[in-house]
Design a protein around this motif. Structure first.
Motif, PDB file in Angstrom:
ATOM      1  N   ALA A 113       0.845  -1.196   0.000  1.00 48.21           N
ATOM      2  CA  ALA A 113       0.000   0.000   0.000  1.00 48.21           C
ATOM      3  C   ALA A 113       0.879   1.244   0.000  1.00 48.21           C
ATOM      4  O   ALA A 113       1.902   1.308   0.691  1.00 48.21           O
ATOM      5  N   ALA A 114       0.478   2.230  -0.801  1.00 48.32           N
ATOM      6  CA  ALA A 114       1.303   3.432  -0.933  1.00 48.32           C
ATOM      7  C   ALA A 114       0.427   4.655  -1.130  1.00 48.32           C
ATOM      8  O   ALA A 114      -0.628   4.594  -1.780  1.00 48.32           O
ATOM      9  N   PHE A 115       0.884   5.781  -0.564  1.00 48.22           N
ATOM     10  CA  PHE A 115       0.300   7.075  -0.892  1.00 48.22           C
ATOM     11  C   PHE A 115       1.058   7.630  -2.092  1.00 48.22           C
ATOM     12  O   PHE A 115       2.282   7.717  -2.064  1.00 48.22           O
ATOM     13  N   LEU A 116       0.325   7.980  -3.132  1.00 44.01           N
ATOM     14  CA  LEU A 116       0.939   8.569  -4.321  1.00 44.01           C
ATOM     15  C   LEU A 116       0.970  10.080  -4.151  1.00 44.01           C
ATOM     16  O   LEU A 116      -0.079  10.738  -4.152  1.00 44.01           O
ATOM     17  N   ARG A 117       2.143  10.619  -3.988  1.00 46.32           N
ATOM     18  CA  ARG A 117       2.317  12.052  -3.770  1.00 46.32           C
ATOM     19  C   ARG A 117       2.699  12.752  -5.070  1.00 46.32           C
ATOM     20  O   ARG A 117       3.154  12.111  -6.024  1.00 46.32           O
ATOM     21  N   THR A 118       2.552  14.058  -5.066  1.00 46.69           N
ATOM     22  CA  THR A 118       2.965  14.872  -6.221  1.00 46.69           C
ATOM     23  C   THR A 118       3.784  16.051  -5.711  1.00 46.69           C
ATOM     24  O   THR A 118       3.310  17.188  -5.674  1.00 46.69           O
ATOM     25  N   PRO A 119       5.012  15.812  -5.287  1.00 44.30           N
ATOM     26  CA  PRO A 119       5.835  16.910  -4.779  1.00 44.30           C
ATOM     27  C   PRO A 119       6.115  17.928  -5.883  1.00 44.30           C
ATOM     28  O   PRO A 119       6.154  17.602  -7.070  1.00 44.30           O
ATOM     29  N   ALA A 120       6.329  19.159  -5.452  1.00 45.61           N
ATOM     30  CA  ALA A 120       6.578  20.224  -6.426  1.00 45.61           C
ATOM     31  C   ALA A 120       7.865  19.972  -7.200  1.00 45.61           C
ATOM     32  O   ALA A 120       7.972  20.312  -8.384  1.00 45.61           O
ATOM     33  N   ASP A 121       8.856  19.393  -6.543  1.00 43.00           N
ATOM     34  CA  ASP A 121      10.135  19.113  -7.188  1.00 43.00           C
ATOM     35  C   ASP A 121      10.881  18.080  -6.341  1.00 43.00           C
ATOM     36  O   ASP A 121      10.411  17.663  -5.279  1.00 43.00           O
ATOM     37  N   ILE A 122      12.042  17.652  -6.821  1.00 43.61           N
ATOM     38  CA  ILE A 122      12.829  16.658  -6.118  1.00 43.61           C
ATOM     39  C   ILE A 122      13.245  17.170  -4.736  1.00 43.61           C
ATOM     40  O   ILE A 122      13.251  16.429  -3.750  1.00 43.61           O
ATOM     41  N   GLN A 123      13.583  18.449  -4.663  1.00 46.98           N
ATOM     42  CA  GLN A 123      13.989  19.019  -3.384  1.00 46.98           C
ATOM     43  C   GLN A 123      12.872  18.897  -2.345  1.00 46.98           C
ATOM     44  O   GLN A 123      13.126  18.588  -1.170  1.00 46.98           O
ATOM     45  N   SER A 124      11.639  19.124  -2.774  1.00 51.62           N
ATOM     46  CA  SER A 124      10.496  18.985  -1.866  1.00 51.62           C
ATOM     47  C   SER A 124      10.314  17.525  -1.444  1.00 51.62           C
ATOM     48  O   SER A 124       9.971  17.234  -0.292  1.00 51.62           O
ATOM     49  N   ALA A 125      10.553  16.607  -2.368  1.00 50.88           N
ATOM     50  CA  ALA A 125      10.439  15.187  -2.037  1.00 50.88           C
ATOM     51  C   ALA A 125      11.496  14.784  -1.013  1.00 50.88           C
ATOM     52  O   ALA A 125      11.219  14.019  -0.079  1.00 50.88           O
ATOM     53  N   LEU A 126      12.704  15.298  -1.164  1.00 55.19           N
ATOM     54  CA  LEU A 126      13.765  15.004  -0.201  1.00 55.19           C
ATOM     55  C   LEU A 126      13.402  15.533   1.184  1.00 55.19           C
ATOM     56  O   LEU A 126      13.574  14.843   2.195  1.00 55.19           O
ATOM     57  N   ALA A 127      12.912  16.766   1.236  1.00 53.36           N
ATOM     58  CA  ALA A 127      12.526  17.356   2.512  1.00 53.36           C
ATOM     59  C   ALA A 127      11.398  16.554   3.164  1.00 53.36           C
ATOM     60  O   ALA A 127      11.391  16.335   4.381  1.00 53.36           O
TER      61      ALA A 127
END
Length: 284
Positions: free
Chosen positions: A84-98
């Protein structure tokens, strides 16, 4: 990022290393406990991913994903081929890292070593232009003092990565003390000491480093090198034929430690003692 209803994804479609991971080590005991819990009660919290051209990149949940994959390897059950996974849509890779760091740090606080390491790694992979920019983005709520400590931890990682045993277990005060010694000009000596005791327990390594760190704590002024004279005090000397001599301060004076292939030569210590005797007690 807005919470969504979890979806089910094949574990094979999830790229665990698409982002630099914020943990350098997964505790084997904790992973075993997690596998047991998932086998008994199922996955309690979905992982988080975002879509890429090659599948899905993992944001958070490395331990959960690893545990499910291990359960499939151990049992062969089809129910462990998906998660099971939440599918996210981060603004950019930097946001995903944070987001990865924030979520994982809440679940189990990241070690000071790992915090410094992930900041350095994201700069090395060009996600951020500078270390300061990485720290600001990855730890946006950190105070100025906390950011300074993170920079100090990153400096230790940069110089000593691969030399320390289980560095993720180091308390922050040890990292900060090492950072101070590195800034004080003890880098070559500390690296040499750790190379000599590579593979020993962290407690043993720290004990071996302690005399040097005590000396570094004093912050005594050094005489800079000149064209005809090396800097003083001399703490580390590399000689021909592989002889290395390092000076170590002790409570009662100083010790000289000899290492390298030449240090094993019979008679070397006798030769050294003969020479010292000539200096201080010349034969009349």
């Amino acid at each position: 990022m807005t919470a969504l209803t979890p979806i089910t994804l094949p574990t094979a479609a999830i790229l665990a290393d698409a982002l630099p991971r914020d943990r350098s080590h997964l505790d084997a005991t904790a992973l075993t406990e997690l596998r047991t819990s998932i086998a008994r009660s199922g996955l309690r919290q979905p992982i988080e991913v975002f879509a890429t051209d090659d599948g899905y990149a993992l944001i958070s949940g490395l331990r959960r994903l690893t545990a499910v994959r291990q359960l499939h390897d151990m049992t062969g059950h089809d129910r462990y081929t998906s998660i099971a996974a939440f599918l996210r849509t981060p603004a950019d890779i930097q946001s995903a890292l944070a987001a990865m760091i924030e979520e994982n740090d809440i679940r189990a606080e990241l070690s000071p070593w790992d915090k410094g390491r992930i900041a350095l790694e994201t700069v090395a992979q060009e996600f951020f232009p500078t270390l300061d920019a990485a720290i600001q983005s990855l730890y946006p709520n950190a105070s100025r003092q906390k950011r300074a400590r993170l920079r100090a931890c990153a400096a230790v990682v940069e110089e000593l990565d691969g030399l320390l045993t289980t560095p993720e277990e180091m308390p922050e005060r040890h990292l900060l003390r090492l950072a101070s010694a590195l800034r004080g000009g003890f880098t070559d000596l500390i690296v040499h000491i750790l190379q000599e005791c590579r593979g020993q327990s962290y407690a043993s390594q720290w004990s071996t480093l302690l005399p040097t760190l005590i000396e570094a704590d004093k912050g005594e002024d050094e005489t800079p090198a000149t064209p005809t004279s090396p800097a003083r005090p001399r703490r580390l000397l590399h000689l021909k034929r592989g002889l290395i001599i390092r000076r170590e301060e002790t409570p009662t004076g100083y010790a000289l430690r000899f290492s390298g292939p030449e240090a094993k030569r019979k008679g070397l210590m006798d030769d050294v003692m003969d020479e010292v005797e000539r200096w201080f007690q010349p034969i009349r």
